[in-house]
Write an enzyme that holds these catalytic residues in place. Structure first.
Site, PDB file in Angstrom:
ATOM      1  CD  GLU A 196      -1.685  -2.434   1.350  1.00  0.00           C
ATOM      2  OE1 GLU A 196      -2.457  -3.345   0.986  1.00  0.00           O
ATOM      3  OE2 GLU A 196      -0.595  -2.646   1.926  1.00  0.00           O
ATOM      4  CD  GLN A 221      -7.697  -6.914  -2.326  1.00  0.00           C
ATOM      5  OE1 GLN A 221      -7.273  -7.602  -1.386  1.00  0.00           O
ATOM      6  NE2 GLN A 221      -7.440  -7.195  -3.594  1.00  0.00           N
ATOM      7  CG  ASP A 259     -10.333  -2.933   7.372  1.00  0.00           C
ATOM      8  OD1 ASP A 259     -11.048  -2.672   6.368  1.00  0.00           O
ATOM      9  OD2 ASP A 259     -10.807  -3.290   8.455  1.00  0.00           O
ATOM     10  CG  HIS A 305     -11.081  -8.234   5.487  1.00  0.00           C
ATOM     11  ND1 HIS A 305     -10.460  -9.030   6.412  1.00  0.00           N
ATOM     12  CD2 HIS A 305     -10.430  -8.421   4.315  1.00  0.00           C
ATOM     13  CE1 HIS A 305      -9.473  -9.693   5.822  1.00  0.00           C
ATOM     14  NE2 HIS A 305      -9.427  -9.330   4.550  1.00  0.00           N
TER      15      HIS A 305
END
Length: 334
Positions: free
Chosen positions: A57, A79, A82, A126
Site C-alpha cells: 500500500e 483493496q 483497513d 476487513h
C-alpha cells in the site's frame, strides 16, 4: 446500475475522456478488483492504464503521488480501507501536503478508492470505518456516497479535483439498498430511483449534502450505509425526521446542516465507526457552535461500540433502526 456498476461507469467515462487518468491497485487489472469495480477496464484501455500492483500500500500511494505531481490523474485502489495504514505516511506527509509545501507549484490530483465498513463478516481487518482519521488531515478531501447515482457523480468530481480525495465505498451498499435490518432481503438498486444512473458524464459537486428525507421534528446527520438505517428508523418509529446525507464528509456542506438544525431544533448524528473521536464528535461541535440558540434538546450520537471491531457480534455493533429510533425519541423528549 448497482453501486459497483456506477463506480465502474465513472472510471470508464473518465478514462475515455482523459488519457491522463490511470487506475491501479491490487488485483484491479486482469481480475477486475475483489468487488469487480474495475472489471473490463484493462481489456478496454490496456495494461498501461489499468494495472495490478504488488501487495504494498505504501508503494501504491507513493507511486500515485509521483504520478499526480507529474501531471497524471491516478485512481489508486486500496483493496479494503483497513489496509491503508502502511500508506499513512504517503497519504498524510506527501499527498495531503504537496500543494502547500510547494506553494502551489505542484498539485496532487489523486483519488484513493477504499471499500469500507462491515456487513460481509470480514472481521477486524476487513470492516473498519476510518473516515475520521482522514478528516483530521489538512489537505485531504473525504467522500462517502450512499447510492449509485451519487457514487458515479462524486467519483467523477473526485477524479477531476486537483486535491487528493479519499473515496470511501460502503460495501453493504455495493449491490443494493436495504431496509436497515440485516435479516431482511436486499432490494435491488434497479428497483430504486437512485439506481437510475446515466451512462455518460455528470458530476455531483464535492462539498454538497443532500436532503434525502424532508422532516420537521428533528435533523439526522448521516452518510454511507447509515443513511438507509436512519430512513428505516424514521419510517418504523413514525417520527418526522429530516435526514441529511453529507456525501462529502470533509470539507462538508455546513450551510445545509445549519439550515436543517435551525429549522427542526433537534439533531441526531449517526455513523458506523466507533463513537469516541468519531466524525460525529466534530459534527456535534459544529452544530453546537452554529446552532446553539436554536437547539431544544441535547445532540444525540449513535455509533459503533468503543471496542475493537467484533466479528461474531457484527450486527449488534452496527447502529440499527432500533438504536437510532431510541435516539430520536430521546431527542424529542429532551
Amino acid at each position: 446500475m448497482t453501486m459497483i456498476q456506477a463506480l465502474r461507469s465513472a472510471l470508464d467515462v473518465m478514462m475515455e475522456r482523459d488519457d491522463k487518468v490511470v487506475v491501479f491497485g491490487q488485483d484491479v487489472g486482469y481480475f477486475g478488483g475483489v468487488f469487480r469495480v474495475t472489471e473490463g477496464l484493462q481489456a478496454k484501455y490496456g495494461s498501461s492504464r489499468c494495472f495490478d500492483t504488488p501487495i504494498n500500500e505504501g508503494g501504491i500511494v507513493g507511486a500515485a503521488v509521483g504520478m499526480a505531481a507529474y501531471g497524471l490523474r491516478p485512481v489508486a485502489e486500496i483493496q479494503f480501507a483497513d489496509y491503508f495504514y502502511p500508506a499513512s505516511d504517503q497519504i498524510v506527509s506527501e499527498a495531503a501536503r504537496l500543494r502547500y509545501r510547494s506553494a502551489g507549484d505542484f498539485t496532487c490530483p489523486l483519488t484513493i478508492r477504499m471499500p469500507c465498513g462491515g456487513g460481509i463478516y470480514g472481521g477486524q481487518t476487513h470492516s473498519q470505518s476510518p473516515e475520521a482519521l482522514f478528516t483530521h488531515v489538512c489537505g485531504l478531501r473525504t467522500v462517502m456516497p450512499s447510492n449509485p447515482y451519487d457514487a458515479k457523480g462524486l467519483l467523477i468530481a473526485a477524479i477531476e479535483c486537483d486535491d487528493p480525495v479519499i473515496f470511501l465505498e460502503p460495501k453493504r451498499l455495493y449491490n443494493g439498498p436495504f431496509d436497515g435490518h440485516h435479516d431482511r432481503p436486499v432490494v435491488p438498486w434497479s428497483k430504486h430511483e437512485l439506481g437510475n444512473v446515466p451512462e455518460g458524464y455528470y458530476r455531483v459537486p464535492l462539498e454538497s449534502a443532500a436532503v434525502v428525507r424532508p422532516g420537521t421534528q428533528l435533523t439526522v446527520l448521516a452518510y454511507g450505509t447509515m443513511v438507509w438505517v436512519s430512513q428505516a428508523a424514521a419510517q418504523e418509529s413514525g417520527i418526522d425526521a429530516e435526514i441529511i446525507d453529507l456525501r462529502s464528509i470533509w470539507p462538508m456542506d455546513l450551510d445545509a446542516v445549519v439550515a436543517s438544525v435551525q429549522k427542526t431544533g433537534r439533531c441526531v448524528i449517526v455513523h458506523e465507526a466507533t463513537k469516541t473521536s468519531g466524525f460525529g464528535a466534530e459534527l456535534c461541535a459544529l452544530v453546537q457552535e452554529h446552532c446553539f440558540y436554536h437547539l431544544e434538546a441535547p445532540i444525540e450520537r449513535v455509533a459503533g461500540w468503543d471496542t475493537p471491531y467484533p466479528h461474531a457480534t457484527e450486527w449488534a455493533y452496527f447502529p440499527g433502526p432500533d438504536r437510532v429510533a431510541a435516539a430520536f425519541r430521546r431527542a424529542l423528549e429532551g
